[in-house]
Design a protein around this motif. Structure first.
Motif, PDB file in Angstrom:
ATOM      1  N   THR A  44    -110.872  32.765 -18.391  1.00 23.45           N
ATOM      2  CA  THR A  44    -110.532  31.423 -17.918  1.00 23.45           C
ATOM      3  C   THR A  44    -110.844  30.363 -18.971  1.00 23.45           C
ATOM      4  OG1 THR A  44    -111.077  32.122 -15.670  1.00 23.45           O
ATOM      5  CG2 THR A  44    -110.884  29.758 -16.061  1.00 23.45           C
ATOM      6  N   ALA A  45    -109.921  29.413 -19.134  1.00 15.35           N
ATOM      7  CA  ALA A  45    -110.145  28.301 -20.070  1.00 15.35           C
ATOM      8  C   ALA A  45    -111.384  27.502 -19.650  1.00 15.35           C
ATOM      9  CB  ALA A  45    -108.924  27.398 -20.110  1.00 15.35           C
ATOM     10  N   ARG A  46    -111.970  26.824 -20.642  1.00 13.65           N
ATOM     11  CA  ARG A  46    -113.209  26.111 -20.387  1.00 13.65           C
ATOM     12  C   ARG A  46    -113.105  24.667 -20.875  1.00 13.65           C
ATOM     13  NH1 ARG A  46    -118.133  28.785 -23.301  1.00 13.65           N
ATOM     14  NH2 ARG A  46    -117.515  30.465 -21.878  1.00 13.65           N
ATOM     15  N   GLU A  47    -113.442  23.720 -20.014  1.00 13.97           N
ATOM     16  CA  GLU A  47    -113.555  22.335 -20.455  1.00 13.97           C
ATOM     17  C   GLU A  47    -114.776  22.206 -21.355  1.00 13.97           C
ATOM     18  OE1 GLU A  47    -113.477  19.523 -17.315  1.00 13.97           O
ATOM     19  OE2 GLU A  47    -111.483  20.126 -16.592  1.00 13.97           O
ATOM     20  N   HIS A  48    -114.563  21.611 -22.523  1.00 13.21           N
ATOM     21  CA  HIS A  48    -115.633  21.568 -23.515  1.00 13.21           C
ATOM     22  C   HIS A  48    -115.288  20.509 -24.547  1.00 13.21           C
ATOM     23  CE1 HIS A  48    -118.817  23.229 -26.100  1.00 13.21           C
ATOM     24  NE2 HIS A  48    -117.959  23.242 -27.108  1.00 13.21           N
ATOM     25  N   ARG A  49    -116.226  19.699 -24.943  1.00 14.20           N
ATOM     26  CA  ARG A  49    -115.971  18.670 -25.950  1.00 14.20           C
ATOM     27  C   ARG A  49    -115.625  19.368 -27.273  1.00 14.20           C
ATOM     28  NH1 ARG A  49    -117.464  13.264 -26.968  1.00 14.20           N
ATOM     29  NH2 ARG A  49    -116.416  12.668 -28.924  1.00 14.20           N
ATOM     30  N   VAL A  50    -114.423  19.095 -27.779  1.00 14.44           N
ATOM     31  CA  VAL A  50    -113.964  19.735 -29.011  1.00 14.44           C
ATOM     32  C   VAL A  50    -113.558  18.657 -30.019  1.00 14.44           C
ATOM     33  CG1 VAL A  50    -112.352  21.365 -30.057  1.00 14.44           C
ATOM     34  CG2 VAL A  50    -113.126  21.740 -27.709  1.00 14.44           C
ATOM     35  N   ASP A  51    -114.390  18.448 -31.001  1.00 17.78           N
ATOM     36  CA  ASP A  51    -114.071  17.527 -32.088  1.00 17.78           C
ATOM     37  C   ASP A  51    -113.772  18.266 -33.388  1.00 17.78           C
ATOM     38  OD1 ASP A  51    -114.399  15.162 -30.589  1.00 17.78           O
ATOM     39  OD2 ASP A  51    -116.568  15.229 -30.873  1.00 17.78           O
ATOM     40  N   THR A  52    -114.384  19.438 -33.553  1.00 19.01           N
ATOM     41  CA  THR A  52    -114.240  20.212 -34.787  1.00 19.01           C
ATOM     42  C   THR A  52    -113.946  21.668 -34.449  1.00 19.01           C
ATOM     43  OG1 THR A  52    -115.800  18.774 -35.950  1.00 19.01           O
ATOM     44  CG2 THR A  52    -115.348  20.923 -36.938  1.00 19.01           C
ATOM     45  N   VAL A  53    -112.861  22.189 -35.014  1.00 20.15           N
ATOM     46  CA  VAL A  53    -112.470  23.576 -34.775  1.00 20.15           C
ATOM     47  C   VAL A  53    -112.427  24.326 -36.101  1.00 20.15           C
ATOM     48  CG1 VAL A  53    -110.680  25.139 -33.919  1.00 20.15           C
ATOM     49  CG2 VAL A  53    -111.082  22.960 -32.767  1.00 20.15           C
ATOM     50  N   LEU A  54    -112.985  25.519 -36.080  1.00 23.68           N
ATOM     51  CA  LEU A  54    -112.850  26.464 -37.183  1.00 23.68           C
ATOM     52  C   LEU A  54    -111.836  27.517 -36.759  1.00 23.68           C
ATOM     53  CD1 LEU A  54    -113.769  27.912 -39.832  1.00 23.68           C
ATOM     54  CD2 LEU A  54    -115.537  29.027 -38.431  1.00 23.68           C
ATOM     55  N   THR A  55    -110.743  27.640 -37.505  1.00 17.77           N
ATOM     56  CA  THR A  55    -109.764  28.687 -37.207  1.00 17.77           C
ATOM     57  C   THR A  55    -109.666  29.613 -38.410  1.00 17.77           C
ATOM     58  OG1 THR A  55    -107.494  29.163 -36.460  1.00 17.77           O
ATOM     59  CG2 THR A  55    -107.773  27.281 -37.937  1.00 17.77           C
ATOM     60  N   VAL A  56    -109.624  30.915 -38.153  1.00 24.53           N
ATOM     61  CA  VAL A  56    -109.693  31.895 -39.236  1.00 24.53           C
ATOM     62  C   VAL A  56    -108.573  32.928 -39.115  1.00 24.53           C
ATOM     63  CG1 VAL A  56    -112.191  31.646 -39.452  1.00 24.53           C
ATOM     64  CG2 VAL A  56    -111.261  33.421 -37.958  1.00 24.53           C
ATOM     65  N   GLY A  57    -108.306  33.599 -40.237  1.00 28.47           N
ATOM     66  CA  GLY A  57    -107.306  34.657 -40.256  1.00 28.47           C
ATOM     67  C   GLY A  57    -107.732  35.780 -41.189  1.00 28.47           C
ATOM     68  N   SER A  58    -107.270  36.994 -40.864  1.00 29.22           N
ATOM     69  CA  SER A  58    -107.576  38.169 -41.664  1.00 29.22           C
ATOM     70  C   SER A  58    -106.293  38.974 -41.804  1.00 29.22           C
ATOM     71  CB  SER A  58    -108.661  39.007 -40.970  1.00 29.22           C
ATOM     72  OG  SER A  58    -108.977  40.157 -41.720  1.00 29.22           O
ATOM     73  N   GLY A  59    -105.979  39.402 -43.025  1.00 30.35           N
ATOM     74  CA  GLY A  59    -104.706  40.085 -43.229  1.00 30.35           C
ATOM     75  C   GLY A  59    -104.795  41.327 -44.074  1.00 30.35           C
ATOM     76  N   PHE A  60    -103.861  42.253 -43.841  1.00 33.90           N
ATOM     77  CA  PHE A  60    -103.757  43.437 -44.684  1.00 33.90           C
ATOM     78  C   PHE A  60    -103.672  43.012 -46.154  1.00 33.90           C
ATOM     79  CE2 PHE A  60    -101.677  46.533 -41.405  1.00 33.90           C
ATOM     80  CZ  PHE A  60    -102.842  46.500 -40.670  1.00 33.90           C
ATOM     81  N   GLY A  61    -104.340  43.760 -46.996  1.00 36.64           N
ATOM     82  CA  GLY A  61    -104.437  43.407 -48.401  1.00 36.64           C
ATOM     83  C   GLY A  61    -105.776  42.781 -48.716  1.00 36.64           C
ATOM     84  N   GLY A  62    -106.575  42.521 -47.670  1.00 38.36           N
ATOM     85  CA  GLY A  62    -107.906  41.969 -47.868  1.00 38.36           C
ATOM     86  C   GLY A  62    -107.983  40.466 -47.817  1.00 38.36           C
ATOM     87  N   PHE A  63    -106.922  39.799 -47.324  1.00 39.21           N
ATOM     88  CA  PHE A  63    -106.915  38.336 -47.275  1.00 39.21           C
ATOM     89  C   PHE A  63    -107.804  37.829 -46.138  1.00 39.21           C
ATOM     90  CE2 PHE A  63    -102.672  39.540 -48.936  1.00 39.21           C
ATOM     91  CZ  PHE A  63    -102.786  38.973 -50.200  1.00 39.21           C
ATOM     92  N   GLN A  64    -108.608  36.821 -46.432  1.00 40.31           N
ATOM     93  CA  GLN A  64    -109.469  36.189 -45.441  1.00 40.31           C
ATOM     94  C   GLN A  64    -109.359  34.676 -45.627  1.00 40.31           C
ATOM     95  OE1 GLN A  64    -111.044  38.325 -43.362  1.00 40.31           O
ATOM     96  NE2 GLN A  64    -110.349  40.078 -44.584  1.00 40.31           N
ATOM     97  N   SER A  65    -108.925  33.967 -44.604  1.00 32.40           N
ATOM     98  CA  SER A  65    -108.715  32.526 -44.725  1.00 32.40           C
ATOM     99  C   SER A  65    -109.406  31.782 -43.591  1.00 32.40           C
ATOM    100  CB  SER A  65    -107.219  32.195 -44.725  1.00 32.40           C
ATOM    101  OG  SER A  65    -106.582  32.765 -45.857  1.00 32.40           O
ATOM    102  N   ALA A  66    -109.800  30.536 -43.890  1.00 35.43           N
ATOM    103  CA  ALA A  66    -110.472  29.694 -42.899  1.00 35.43           C
ATOM    104  C   ALA A  66    -110.010  28.258 -43.068  1.00 35.43           C
ATOM    105  CB  ALA A  66    -111.983  29.785 -43.059  1.00 35.43           C
ATOM    106  N   MET A  67    -109.872  27.557 -41.948  1.00 38.97           N
ATOM    107  CA  MET A  67    -109.476  26.149 -41.965  1.00 38.97           C
ATOM    108  C   MET A  67    -110.315  25.386 -40.941  1.00 38.97           C
ATOM    109  SD  MET A  67    -105.661  24.516 -41.437  1.00 38.97           S
ATOM    110  CE  MET A  67    -105.130  25.084 -43.054  1.00 38.97           C
ATOM    111  N   VAL A  68    -110.687  24.172 -41.304  1.00 36.13           N
ATOM    112  CA  VAL A  68    -111.431  23.301 -40.400  1.00 36.13           C
ATOM    113  C   VAL A  68    -110.539  22.127 -40.004  1.00 36.13           C
ATOM    114  CG1 VAL A  68    -113.467  21.855 -40.102  1.00 36.13           C
ATOM    115  CG2 VAL A  68    -113.624  23.953 -41.454  1.00 36.13           C
ATOM    116  N   LEU A  69    -110.397  21.927 -38.709  1.00 33.77           N
ATOM    117  CA  LEU A  69    -109.608  20.832 -38.144  1.00 33.77           C
ATOM    118  C   LEU A  69    -110.531  19.935 -37.360  1.00 33.77           C
ATOM    119  CD1 LEU A  69    -106.995  23.356 -36.979  1.00 33.77           C
ATOM    120  CD2 LEU A  69    -106.326  21.487 -38.456  1.00 33.77           C
ATOM    121  N   ARG A  70    -110.401  18.627 -37.537  1.00 31.60           N
ATOM    122  CA  ARG A  70    -111.315  17.710 -36.867  1.00 31.60           C
ATOM    123  C   ARG A  70    -110.567  16.541 -36.239  1.00 31.60           C
ATOM    124  NH1 ARG A  70    -116.653  16.460 -40.283  1.00 31.60           N
ATOM    125  NH2 ARG A  70    -117.467  16.340 -38.165  1.00 31.60           N
TER     126      ARG A  70
END
Length: 421
Positions: free
Chosen positions: A389-415
């Motif tokens: 279930t979705a949760r109400e929560h104060r969200v000002d800063t989000v860290l979103t990440v990705g992982s891919g074949f080939g060894g790629f690892q990426s991260a982005m911060v959204l505010r």
């Protein structure tokens, strides 16, 4: 002074609904959009489920000629780019076209059309010698991935930097990260960026079958994608696209643009280790997270929500759990984490952009989307994964990440842009 970059327009086509509102309704409602594959007979395959998008190019506004010329993934990208531009309220015709660019990500590009054309030329794969008389006049478009961002550039009138980013499953993060860097350094003022993939085709399904990466849970498609759950057994293949309008902050403020979020940090790393294998300590992803947070000038405790890669494979889920602990320290245990792949599947190169869209909408609504189908957590995945279930929560800063074949690892911060300031 480094220029600030904000998102002012969003366009989405994803399983479960058309457009941004329906996409968010699916996620916030915790509804799964996975089903038995309908695009072809899946019975010969180990994994027979996918998250398909209901999409008609002509209904979406493309001409019949454009629909014939473009691969399905390109159609998604062009439609989403148009939606994002309209959403931004930006009149691109009033801008210097040399200051407008496109950055598009995709993992398998025109795989759908390439397989279709091969089957047409080879009698369904029965003939070793193909018949060139049946060759599509658009075969070149399908062979060359750079045609995809070129089509988007033609559609929006962008004559600045135009690029194709194909880093496997991190493509959708990396394409947006590339666009942000171009604006920051002054090479462009406005970028249309995002990713599109439509990989639900027999050859792609067979490829993932061969390495047992996708789930064989065919009897209950809506329950098949189970990130972080102890009973998970592979990811659910999907299709989709998300495109954004990115602008320099001051310019967006001057024109009164709707600002969804600011991209304050981005980094990508490689594990230089294995095509599909991941080290259990999560060191490379943790390093990408550390650099992205440093670029954001944000302490790890500023992160309000982590939008995980959360593919639903044991190797990945444990790897990124370790990465979150390594990079955020004790704050990892206090931070909500979730995977939208539990609802809309894994659309390979497109999913990173769809996850950016989900992260931005979480900031807008102060709601964390859930991890569907999470009933019994893997003991090694012991963080707060927001089950069911979705949760109400104060969200000002989000860290979103990705992982891919080939060894790629990426991260982005959204505010939230006011918080970032």
């Amino acid at each position: 002074m480094t220029r600030r970059v904000v998102i002012t327009g969003i366009g989405v086509r994803a399983p479960g609904g058309k457009g941004v509102k329906e996409f968010w309704s699916t996620l916030s409602g915790g509804r799964t959009a996975t089903r038995r594959i309908t695009f072809f007979d899946p019975s010969p395959y180990r994994s027979q489920v996918a998250a398909e998008a209901d999409f008609d190019p002509v209904v979406e506004g493309l001409t019949a000629a454009e629909a014939d010329r473009m691969d399905r993934a390109t159609q998604f990208a062009v439609v989403c780019a148009d939606e994002a531009v309209q959403d931004s309220g930006l009149d691109l015709t009033a801008l210097d076209p040399y200051r407008v660019g496109v950055s598009l990500g995709s993992a398998v590009a025109a795989a759908t059309s390439l397989e279709r054309e091969y089957l047409n030329l080879s009698g369904g794969g029965r003939n070793w010698e193909v018949d060139p008389a049946g060759l599509s006049p658009y075969m070149f478009d399908y062979m060359v991935p750079s045609v995809m961002p070129a089509e988007v550039a033609w559609a929006v009138g962008a004559e600045g930097p135009v690029a194709m980013v194909s880093n496997g499953c991190t493509s959708g993060l990396d394409s947006v990260g590339h666009a942000v860097q171009l604006i920051r350094e002054g090479s462009a003022d406005t970028m249309v960026a995002g990713a599109s993939d439509t990989p639900i085709t027999p050859i792609v399904v067979a490829c993932f079958d061969a390495i047992k990466a996708t789930t064989p849970r065919n009897d209950a498609p809506e329950e098949a994608s189970r990130p972080f759950d102890g009973s998970r057994n592979g990811f659910v293949l999907a299709e989709g696209a998300a495109m954004f309008v990115l602008e320099e902050y001051d310019s967006a403020k001057r024109r009164g643009a709707p600002i969804y979020a600011e991209v304050t940090g981005y980094a990508t790393r490689s594990n230089a280790f294995h095509m599909t294998g991941l080290k259990p300590d999560g060191r490379e992803m943790a390093e990408a997270i550390r650099v992205a947070l440093n670029e954001s000038r944000a302490d790890p405790t500023a992160v309000d929500y982590i939008n995980a890669h959360g593919s639903g494979t044991k190797q990945n889920d444990r790897h990124e759990t370790a990465a979150f602990k390594r990079s955020l320290g004790p704050h990892a245990y206090a931070t909500p984490v979730s995977s939208i792949k539990s609802m809309v599947g894994h659309s390979l190169g497109a999913i990173g952009s769809l996850e950016i869209a989900a992260s931005v909408l979480a900031i807008q609504h102060d709601v964390v989307p859930p991890t569907a189908n999470l009933h019994i957590s893997d003991p090694e995945c012991d963080l707060d994964y927001v089950p069911i279930t979705a949760r109400e929560h104060r969200v000002d800063t989000v860290l979103t990440v990705g992982s891919g074949f080939g060894g790629f690892q990426s991260a982005m911060v959204l505010r939230d842009p006011e918080e970032a300031a």
